[in-house]
Design a protein around this motif. Structure first.
Motif, short mmCIF file in Angstrom:
data_model
loop_
_atom_site.label_atom_id
_atom_site.label_comp_id
_atom_site.label_asym_id
_atom_site.label_seq_id
_atom_site.Cartn_x
_atom_site.Cartn_y
_atom_site.Cartn_z
N GLU A 72 0.81 -1.22 0.00
CA GLU A 72 0.00 0.00 0.00
C GLU A 72 0.85 1.27 0.00
O GLU A 72 0.54 2.23 -0.70
N ALA A 73 1.91 1.28 0.79
CA ALA A 73 2.73 2.49 0.92
C ALA A 73 3.77 2.61 -0.19
O ALA A 73 4.36 3.68 -0.37
N THR A 74 3.98 1.52 -0.93
CA THR A 74 4.99 1.50 -2.02
C THR A 74 6.30 2.18 -1.60
O THR A 74 6.80 3.06 -2.27
N GLY A 75 6.80 1.76 -0.46
CA GLY A 75 8.09 2.26 0.01
C GLY A 75 8.00 3.30 1.09
O GLY A 75 8.70 3.24 2.09
N SER A 76 7.12 4.28 0.93
CA SER A 76 6.98 5.33 1.94
C SER A 76 5.63 5.99 1.77
O SER A 76 5.06 5.99 0.67
N GLY A 77 5.12 6.54 2.86
CA GLY A 77 3.84 7.24 2.79
C GLY A 77 3.99 8.73 2.60
O GLY A 77 3.02 9.48 2.81
N TRP A 78 5.18 9.18 2.16
CA TRP A 78 5.46 10.61 2.11
C TRP A 78 6.08 11.07 0.80
O TRP A 78 6.81 10.32 0.16
N PHE A 79 5.76 12.30 0.44
CA PHE A 79 6.52 13.02 -0.56
C PHE A 79 7.54 13.84 0.22
O PHE A 79 7.17 14.67 1.06
N THR A 80 8.81 13.62 -0.02
CA THR A 80 9.85 14.37 0.69
C THR A 80 10.45 15.43 -0.24
O THR A 80 10.47 15.26 -1.46
N GLY A 81 10.93 16.51 0.36
CA GLY A 81 11.48 17.60 -0.43
C GLY A 81 10.43 18.19 -1.36
O GLY A 81 10.64 18.30 -2.57
N VAL A 82 9.28 18.58 -0.78
CA VAL A 82 8.18 19.10 -1.59
C VAL A 82 8.62 20.33 -2.37
O VAL A 82 9.26 21.24 -1.83
N ARG A 83 8.27 20.36 -3.64
CA ARG A 83 8.72 21.42 -4.54
C ARG A 83 8.16 22.77 -4.15
O ARG A 83 7.03 22.89 -3.66
N ALA A 84 8.95 23.81 -4.39
CA ALA A 84 8.56 25.18 -4.01
C ALA A 84 7.26 25.61 -4.67
O ALA A 84 6.43 26.29 -4.06
N GLU A 85 7.03 25.20 -5.93
CA GLU A 85 5.81 25.65 -6.61
C GLU A 85 4.56 25.01 -6.01
O GLU A 85 3.47 25.58 -6.08
N ILE A 86 4.73 23.85 -5.39
CA ILE A 86 3.58 23.22 -4.70
C ILE A 86 3.29 23.99 -3.42
O ILE A 86 2.14 24.33 -3.13
N LEU A 96 -0.71 23.68 2.52
CA LEU A 96 0.47 23.05 1.93
C LEU A 96 1.73 23.64 2.53
O LEU A 96 2.35 24.53 1.95
N ASP A 97 2.10 23.15 3.67
CA ASP A 97 3.30 23.64 4.35
C ASP A 97 4.16 22.47 4.79
O ASP A 97 3.65 21.41 5.16
N GLY A 98 5.48 22.67 4.77
CA GLY A 98 6.41 21.66 5.24
C GLY A 98 7.17 21.02 4.09
O GLY A 98 6.66 20.88 2.98
N SER A 99 8.40 20.64 4.36
CA SER A 99 9.23 20.04 3.32
C SER A 99 8.78 18.61 2.99
O SER A 99 9.16 18.06 1.96
N ASN A 100 7.97 18.02 3.87
CA ASN A 100 7.44 16.67 3.64
C ASN A 100 5.92 16.70 3.79
O ASN A 100 5.40 17.31 4.72
N LEU A 101 5.23 16.05 2.87
CA LEU A 101 3.78 15.96 2.95
C LEU A 101 3.36 14.52 2.66
O LEU A 101 4.02 13.83 1.88
N PRO A 102 2.28 14.05 3.29
CA PRO A 102 1.84 12.67 3.04
C PRO A 102 1.48 12.45 1.58
O PRO A 102 0.94 13.34 0.93
N LYS A 103 1.78 11.26 1.08
CA LYS A 103 1.40 10.92 -0.28
C LYS A 103 -0.12 10.96 -0.41
O LYS A 103 -0.85 10.58 0.51
N ILE A 104 -0.56 11.42 -1.57
CA ILE A 104 -2.00 11.46 -1.84
C ILE A 104 -2.27 11.02 -3.27
O ILE A 104 -1.36 10.98 -4.11
N LEU A 105 -3.53 10.73 -3.53
CA LEU A 105 -4.01 10.53 -4.89
C LEU A 105 -5.42 11.08 -4.93
O LEU A 105 -6.30 10.62 -4.18
N PHE A 106 -5.64 12.09 -5.77
CA PHE A 106 -6.97 12.70 -5.87
C PHE A 106 -7.80 11.92 -6.88
O PHE A 106 -7.37 11.66 -8.00
N GLU A 107 -9.01 11.53 -6.44
CA GLU A 107 -9.87 10.69 -7.26
C GLU A 107 -11.05 11.50 -7.80
O GLU A 107 -12.00 11.83 -7.08
N ALA A 108 -11.00 11.78 -9.10
CA ALA A 108 -12.00 12.65 -9.72
C ALA A 108 -13.40 12.03 -9.71
O ALA A 108 -14.40 12.76 -9.62
#
Length: 253
Positions: A72-86, A96-108
């Motif tokens: 389920e986590a495919t290695g980690s549950g986080w996006f690390t080093g979140v990009r500045a434009e995000i 949207l704050d912090g250098s690390n944010l939990p992985k997500i998937l938006f379901e339309a």
């Protein structure tokens, strides 16, 4: 109230609705005093002790819970080093704050369902009558999709997103042990243990404990859990096969 809600409440008082670094620090200090968790306060990934605790709560082996977590986590549950434009999408002190944010998937397709299809024509990339893999952008870009959807219907957007290592859908917040989707999201931002404990609650409240305890190295043994956790389309992604293989790996560890 949450840390984010506190910042949102006072944002209209900031020039241009953007906080200065000093204002963010002051706001964080106030939120700390109120006991609101900070993003990434805890380790990003569950510890060995966390997995042992989760296995004891569920009455399963560590190998069984690790096997599911790997898939389920495919290695980690986080996006690390979140990009500045995000991070710049909503400015300092925002959602949207912090250098690390939990992985997500938006379901339309879930956003479409929860909003009655009212954004289907005007925002076809965010609202779809049916599941459409082509709408995913993947990685950190999913936060951009989520942010756009939040401007249309914040509650529905958060509920239409899967969160963290266990990829629990926001609309399943109660099954994960949280009264509101906002509470689930805030917890997902704090660390890996919160991800794992949400998974434990979800398994217990969804009646999947016995299915988890039945997992062995045989693919068929993981079918009940894979179907219950991932839905009827589990076989298209070979979830049961992946879980059995991961169990074999952790059984040898």
């Amino acid at each position: 109230m949450s840390r984010q809600a506190m910042f949102d409440a006072v944002r209209p008082l900031a020039p241009g609705r953007t906080f200065t670094p000093a204002q963010v620090r002051a706001g964080d200090a106030f939120a700390d005093a109120l006991g609101f968790p900070r993003v990434g306060d805890a380790p990003l990934d569950p510890t060995t002790a966390d997995f042992a605790d989760a296995a004891e709560r569920l009455g399963c082996s560590v190998a069984q819970i690790r096997a599911v977590w790997d898939v389920e986590a495919t290695g980690s549950g986080w996006f690390t080093g979140v990009r500045a434009e995000i991070l710049a999408l909503d400015g300092p002190g925002g959602f949207l704050d912090g250098s690390n944010l939990p992985k997500i998937l938006f379901e339309a397709h879930h956003f479409d369902r929860l909003t009655g299809g009212r954004f289907r024509k005007s925002y076809p990339n965010l609202s779809s009558a049916r599941w459409n893999k082509a709408l995913y952008v993947g990685g950190q870009g999913e936060y951009e999709r989520l942010h756009r959807a939040m401007q249309l219907d914040c509650d529905a957007a958060l509920k239409s997103t899967s969160w963290g290592g266990p990829q629990i859908m926001g609309f399943n917040h109660a099954l994960a042990g949280y009264a509101t989707v906002d509470a689930l999201v805030e917890a997902m931002k704090t660390g890996g243990r919160a991800h794992l404990m949400a998974f434990v609650a979800f398994v217990q409240n969804s009646g999947l404990t016995d299915a988890l305890k039945a997992i062995t190295t045989f693919h068929a043994s993981a079918v009940a859990f894979a179907r219950g956790y991932n839905g009827p389309g589990y076989s298209a992604n070979d979830y049961h096969i992946k879980i059995a293989r991961a169990f074999a790996k952790w059984s040898r560890a």
